[in-house]
Design an enzyme around this catalytic site. Structure first.
Site, PDB file in Angstrom:
ATOM      1  N   PHE A 171       0.817  -1.222   0.000  1.00  0.00           N
ATOM      2  CA  PHE A 171       0.000   0.000   0.000  1.00  0.00           C
ATOM      3  C   PHE A 171       0.846   1.266   0.000  1.00  0.00           C
ATOM      4  N   ALA A 172       2.059   1.190   0.550  1.00  0.00           N
ATOM      5  CA  ALA A 172       2.808   2.422   0.826  1.00  0.00           C
ATOM      6  C   ALA A 172       3.024   3.242  -0.439  1.00  0.00           C
ATOM      7  N   LEU A 214       2.707   7.746  -1.921  1.00  0.00           N
ATOM      8  CA  LEU A 214       2.099   9.070  -1.838  1.00  0.00           C
ATOM      9  C   LEU A 214       0.921   9.049  -2.805  1.00  0.00           C
ATOM     10  N   ASN A 225       9.347   8.290  -4.362  1.00  0.00           N
ATOM     11  CA  ASN A 225       8.722   7.482  -3.298  1.00  0.00           C
ATOM     12  C   ASN A 225       8.043   6.236  -3.890  1.00  0.00           C
ATOM     13  N   SER A 270      -5.015   1.598  -9.062  1.00  0.00           N
ATOM     14  CA  SER A 270      -6.102   2.570  -8.946  1.00  0.00           C
ATOM     15  C   SER A 270      -6.841   2.673 -10.267  1.00  0.00           C
ATOM     16  N   TYR A 275       0.949  11.162 -10.304  1.00  0.00           N
ATOM     17  CA  TYR A 275       0.518  10.075  -9.404  1.00  0.00           C
ATOM     18  C   TYR A 275       0.024   8.891 -10.239  1.00  0.00           C
ATOM     19  N   LYS A 318       1.364   4.735 -10.872  1.00  0.00           N
ATOM     20  CA  LYS A 318       0.586   3.483 -10.814  1.00  0.00           C
ATOM     21  C   LYS A 318       0.739   2.715 -12.131  1.00  0.00           C
ATOM     22  N   ASN A 345     -13.342   4.204  -5.576  1.00  0.00           N
ATOM     23  CA  ASN A 345     -13.265   5.268  -4.564  1.00  0.00           C
ATOM     24  C   ASN A 345     -13.591   4.743  -3.162  1.00  0.00           C
ATOM     25  N   ASN A 380     -10.349  14.666  -0.932  1.00  0.00           N
ATOM     26  CA  ASN A 380     -11.389  13.749  -1.386  1.00  0.00           C
ATOM     27  C   ASN A 380     -12.757  14.151  -0.843  1.00  0.00           C
ATOM     28  N   ARG A 398     -18.929   8.627  -9.597  1.00  0.00           N
ATOM     29  CA  ARG A 398     -17.834   7.746  -9.159  1.00  0.00           C
ATOM     30  C   ARG A 398     -18.396   6.463  -8.571  1.00  0.00           C
ATOM     31  N   ASP A 412     -10.413  16.057 -13.508  1.00  0.00           N
ATOM     32  CA  ASP A 412     -11.533  15.164 -13.179  1.00  0.00           C
ATOM     33  C   ASP A 412     -12.177  14.623 -14.449  1.00  0.00           C
TER      34      ASP A 412
HETATM   35  P1  NAD Z   1      -2.585   6.449   3.106  1.00  0.00           P
HETATM   36  O1  NAD Z   1      -1.759   7.643   2.826  1.00  0.00           O
HETATM   37  O2  NAD Z   1      -3.612   6.527   4.181  1.00  0.00           O
HETATM   38  O3  NAD Z   1      -1.658   5.185   3.389  1.00  0.00           O
HETATM   39  C1  NAD Z   1      -0.384   5.041   2.797  1.00  0.00           C
HETATM   40  C2  NAD Z   1       0.594   4.690   3.912  1.00  0.00           C
HETATM   41  O4  NAD Z   1       1.888   4.504   3.329  1.00  0.00           O
HETATM   42  C3  NAD Z   1       0.728   5.796   4.951  1.00  0.00           C
HETATM   43  O5  NAD Z   1       0.577   5.223   6.237  1.00  0.00           O
HETATM   44  C4  NAD Z   1       2.155   6.333   4.762  1.00  0.00           C
HETATM   45  O6  NAD Z   1       2.724   6.766   5.987  1.00  0.00           O
HETATM   46  C5  NAD Z   1       2.859   5.133   4.159  1.00  0.00           C
HETATM   47  N1  NAD Z   1       4.005   5.437   3.289  1.00  0.00           N
HETATM   48  C6  NAD Z   1       4.060   6.280   2.232  1.00  0.00           C
HETATM   49  N2  NAD Z   1       5.290   6.276   1.699  1.00  0.00           N
HETATM   50  C7  NAD Z   1       6.029   5.392   2.401  1.00  0.00           C
HETATM   51  C8  NAD Z   1       7.376   4.942   2.323  1.00  0.00           C
HETATM   52  N3  NAD Z   1       8.209   5.427   1.411  1.00  0.00           N
HETATM   53  N4  NAD Z   1       7.799   4.005   3.197  1.00  0.00           N
HETATM   54  C9  NAD Z   1       6.959   3.516   4.156  1.00  0.00           C
HETATM   55  N5  NAD Z   1       5.683   3.926   4.290  1.00  0.00           N
HETATM   56  C10 NAD Z   1       5.222   4.849   3.424  1.00  0.00           C
HETATM   57  O7  NAD Z   1      -3.289   6.034   1.704  1.00  0.00           O
HETATM   58  P2  NAD Z   1      -4.460   4.997   1.421  1.00  0.00           P
HETATM   59  O8  NAD Z   1      -5.666   5.760   1.025  1.00  0.00           O
HETATM   60  O9  NAD Z   1      -4.548   3.999   2.497  1.00  0.00           O
HETATM   61  O10 NAD Z   1      -3.886   4.319   0.100  1.00  0.00           O
HETATM   62  C11 NAD Z   1      -3.165   3.113   0.112  1.00  0.00           C
HETATM   63  C12 NAD Z   1      -2.774   2.739  -1.300  1.00  0.00           C
HETATM   64  O11 NAD Z   1      -3.932   2.644  -2.107  1.00  0.00           O
HETATM   65  C13 NAD Z   1      -1.851   3.749  -1.982  1.00  0.00           C
HETATM   66  O12 NAD Z   1      -0.924   3.032  -2.763  1.00  0.00           O
HETATM   67  C14 NAD Z   1      -2.797   4.523  -2.862  1.00  0.00           C
HETATM   68  O13 NAD Z   1      -2.138   5.061  -3.967  1.00  0.00           O
HETATM   69  C15 NAD Z   1      -3.774   3.439  -3.264  1.00  0.00           C
HETATM   70  N6  NAD Z   1      -5.092   3.952  -3.676  1.00  0.00           N
HETATM   71  C16 NAD Z   1      -5.800   4.744  -2.814  1.00  0.00           C
HETATM   72  C17 NAD Z   1      -7.046   5.242  -3.213  1.00  0.00           C
HETATM   73  C18 NAD Z   1      -7.848   6.128  -2.292  1.00  0.00           C
HETATM   74  O14 NAD Z   1      -8.780   6.761  -2.754  1.00  0.00           O
HETATM   75  N7  NAD Z   1      -7.551   6.190  -0.997  1.00  0.00           N
HETATM   76  C19 NAD Z   1      -7.558   4.932  -4.476  1.00  0.00           C
HETATM   77  C20 NAD Z   1      -6.809   4.108  -5.319  1.00  0.00           C
HETATM   78  C21 NAD Z   1      -5.576   3.623  -4.913  1.00  0.00           C
HETATM   79  N1  UFG Z   2     -15.280  16.615  -5.249  1.00  0.00           N
HETATM   80  C1  UFG Z   2     -15.938  17.796  -5.001  1.00  0.00           C
HETATM   81  N2  UFG Z   2     -15.528  18.554  -3.955  1.00  0.00           N
HETATM   82  C2  UFG Z   2     -14.487  18.191  -3.142  1.00  0.00           C
HETATM   83  C3  UFG Z   2     -13.821  16.966  -3.401  1.00  0.00           C
HETATM   84  C4  UFG Z   2     -14.255  16.215  -4.481  1.00  0.00           C
HETATM   85  O1  UFG Z   2     -16.881  18.168  -5.725  1.00  0.00           O
HETATM   86  O2  UFG Z   2     -14.146  18.937  -2.217  1.00  0.00           O
HETATM   87  C5  UFG Z   2     -15.732  15.784  -6.374  1.00  0.00           C
HETATM   88  C6  UFG Z   2     -14.659  15.586  -7.420  1.00  0.00           C
HETATM   89  O3  UFG Z   2     -14.686  16.623  -8.351  1.00  0.00           O
HETATM   90  C7  UFG Z   2     -15.051  14.235  -7.990  1.00  0.00           C
HETATM   91  C8  UFG Z   2     -15.712  13.496  -6.821  1.00  0.00           C
HETATM   92  O4  UFG Z   2     -16.058  14.506  -5.879  1.00  0.00           O
HETATM   93  O5  UFG Z   2     -16.011  14.426  -8.971  1.00  0.00           O
HETATM   94  C9  UFG Z   2     -14.807  12.493  -6.152  1.00  0.00           C
HETATM   95  O6  UFG Z   2     -13.564  13.136  -5.863  1.00  0.00           O
HETATM   96  P1  UFG Z   2     -12.429  12.485  -4.983  1.00  0.00           P
HETATM   97  O7  UFG Z   2     -11.320  13.459  -4.920  1.00  0.00           O
HETATM   98  O8  UFG Z   2     -13.005  11.988  -3.710  1.00  0.00           O
HETATM   99  O9  UFG Z   2     -12.044  11.187  -5.820  1.00  0.00           O
HETATM  100  P2  UFG Z   2     -11.456  11.076  -7.300  1.00  0.00           P
HETATM  101  O10 UFG Z   2     -12.401  10.193  -8.033  1.00  0.00           O
HETATM  102  O11 UFG Z   2     -11.157  12.364  -7.912  1.00  0.00           O
HETATM  103  O12 UFG Z   2     -10.061  10.418  -6.987  1.00  0.00           O
HETATM  104  C10 UFG Z   2      -9.965   9.066  -6.621  1.00  0.00           C
HETATM  105  C11 UFG Z   2      -8.720   8.804  -5.762  1.00  0.00           C
HETATM  106  C12 UFG Z   2      -7.468   8.998  -6.575  1.00  0.00           C
HETATM  107  C13 UFG Z   2      -7.535   8.303  -7.897  1.00  0.00           C
HETATM  108  C14 UFG Z   2      -8.801   8.674  -8.621  1.00  0.00           C
HETATM  109  C15 UFG Z   2      -8.969   7.970  -9.925  1.00  0.00           C
HETATM  110  O13 UFG Z   2      -8.692   9.663  -4.652  1.00  0.00           O
HETATM  111  O14 UFG Z   2      -6.396   8.439  -5.854  1.00  0.00           O
HETATM  112  O15 UFG Z   2      -9.914   8.342  -7.792  1.00  0.00           O
HETATM  113  O16 UFG Z   2      -9.037   6.615  -9.674  1.00  0.00           O
HETATM  114  F1  UFG Z   2      -6.476   8.638  -8.666  1.00  0.00           F
END
Ligand code: NAD
Ligand code: UFG
Length: 337
Positions: free
Chosen positions: A80-81, A83, A99, A124, A148, A152, A178, A198, A230, A294
């Site tokens: 998962f780790a 940014l 990273n 993602s 970003y 991926k 999402n 988000n 979404r 978006d």
């Molecule tokens: P998050 O930021 O809550 O968790 C990521 C964790 O990784 C954090 O705890 C952070 O401290 C750690 N981390 C980052 N870089 C690191 C490094 N170099 N070494 C060790 N630890 C490190 O994010 P999340 O929402 O839990 O997402 C987890 C994964 O899922 C990520 O890869 C993200 O890209 C992917 N993802 C998330 C979403 C979403 O909407 N949350 C959507 C699609 C994919």
């Molecule tokens: N939105 C708003 N206001 C806000 C935040 C979001 O209107 O303050 C809208 C966005 O425009 C979008 C929807 O809500 O239409 C969802 O937005 P998010 O930012 O919650 O999610 P995204 O779909 O844009 O992004 C997510 C993940 C990203 C990933 C992307 C594509 O957070 O990591 O999906 O898979 F890259």
């Protein structure tokens, strides 16, 4: 059985640790805490009765990685780790490539040295770019719109190439849509630092009074109500998807790719209404310009995961909004340090 969970104190990783423990699998966490707090471990223990082994360190540090593989008998890795802020990645592309890409290479290198070839990767829906149609199946063309997303996509490509060159690898690519929601106990949830990017954490912070008003980015998209659509998925459904993926293909050599989504499109305005229903709170919002990058609609066809993994999201939109709100109410400032 032990699984190394990188980023395991983060939002999705911590919930996945709960699902692993519930399935009798022992998570070993590696996290540098750049976007999470140590107290997450207390919450995992409170809920599950088990405290995961924790290494504080960086995936780019091969010394700590080698030490973990020497000290623990690791059957596989869930990675998962990373940014993950799309907007920030356009400002800091170097940090994102360094990273996410260098970190993943360092991790894969340590796995090879340790003879561990079972890898599950957090990909993602961003790898589908602006999809030509919805719902999206795994064979859709890939493209991306941010550094970003590029990380991926590049990692997916690296994993495919490595698997082709060395068939011992099991590479499982899970493309999340999402994730929102929180553990039903209200003890664990999403804890964004600063202003949330988000939608759901922004809504809950407006509801609790930390922010005045939700900005809805665009109401002139070609969707039913003009706002973006979404595929929101409950984080515990997503977490359980990882357990299924591990059980079915984690140790099976090959390349395995799955969409993890609920398979239902929900607009921003529908989400605001669903949240109001669950919380009894009206959400103050205003309609503002579109947010760059978006796409109008992005939602999954999750049939492959159902067919092959026997997994499907079961929690409803009302479950997601209720659990997000409970987490926000009981932890108005997120986790303690
Ligand atoms: P998050 O930021 O809550 O968790 C990521 C964790 O990784 C954090 O705890 C952070 O401290 C750690 N981390 C980052 N870089 C690191 C490094 N170099 N070494 C060790 N630890 C490190 O994010 P999340 O929402 O839990 O997402 C987890 C994964 O899922 C990520 O890869 C993200 O890209 C992917 N993802 C998330 C979403 C979403 O909407 N949350 C959507 C699609 C994919
Ligand atoms: N939105 C708003 N206001 C806000 C935040 C979001 O209107 O303050 C809208 C966005 O425009 C979008 C929807 O809500 O239409 C969802 O937005 P998010 O930012 O919650 O999610 P995204 O779909 O844009 O992004 C997510 C993940 C990203 C990933 C992307 C594509 O957070 O990591 O999906 O898979 F890259």
């Amino acid at each position: 059985m032990k699984i190394l969970v990188t980023g395991g104190t983060g939002y999705i990783g911590s919930h996945t640790c709960l699902a692993l423990i519930a399935a009798g699998i022992e998570p070993v966490i590696l996290d540098n805490l750049c976007n999470s707090k140590l107290s997450v471990l207390n919450r995992i223990e409170e809920i599950s009765g088990k405290r995961p082994l924790f290494y504080q360190g960086d995936i780019r540090d091969s010394v700590i990685l080698d030490r973990i593989f020497q000290e623990q008998s690791i059957a596989g890795v869930i990675h998962f780790a990373a940014l993950k802020a799309v907007g920030e990645s356009t400002q800091k592309p170097f940090e994102y490539y360094e990273n996410n890409i260098a970190g993943t290479l360092s991790l894969l290198g340590a796995m090879r040295r340790a003879g561990c070839f079972h890898f599950i990767f957090s990909s993602s829906a961003t790898v589908y770019g602006d999809p030509h149609a919805v719902p999206i199946t795994e064979d859709f063309p890939r493209s991306t719109m941010s550094p970003y997303g590029q990380t991926k996509l590049m990692i997916e490509q690296m994993l495919e190439d490595m698997q082709t060159a060395d068939p011992r690898w099991s590479m499982t690519l899970l493309r999340y849509f999402n994730p929102i929601g929180a553990h039903a106990s209200g003890k664990m949830g999403e804890d964004p630092q600063g202003i949330p990017n988000n939608l759901m954490p922004y809504i809950t912070q407006v509801a609790i009074g930390r922010r005045d008003c939700l900005n809805i980015f665009g109401n002139d998209y070609p969707t039913n109500d003009g706002t973006c659509v979404r595929d929101y998925i409950h984080v515990m459904d997503l977490a359980e998807g990882h357990v299924k993926a591990w059980q079915v293909c984690g140790e099976k050599a090959g390349l395995h790719i799955y969409n993890l989504g609920a398979g239902q499109g929900v607009s921003v305005l529908e989400m605001v209404r669903a949240f109001a229903r669950a919380s009894g709170m009206e959400i103050n919002y205003k309609l503002v310009d579109r947010r760059p990058g978006d796409v109008a609609e992005c939602w999954a066809d999750p049939a492959k995961a159902q067919r092959e993994l026997g997994w499907k999201a079961t929690r409803t939109l009302d479950d997601m909004t209720r659990d997000s709100w409970l987490w926000q109410q009981t932890n108005p400032n997120g986790y303690e340090a």
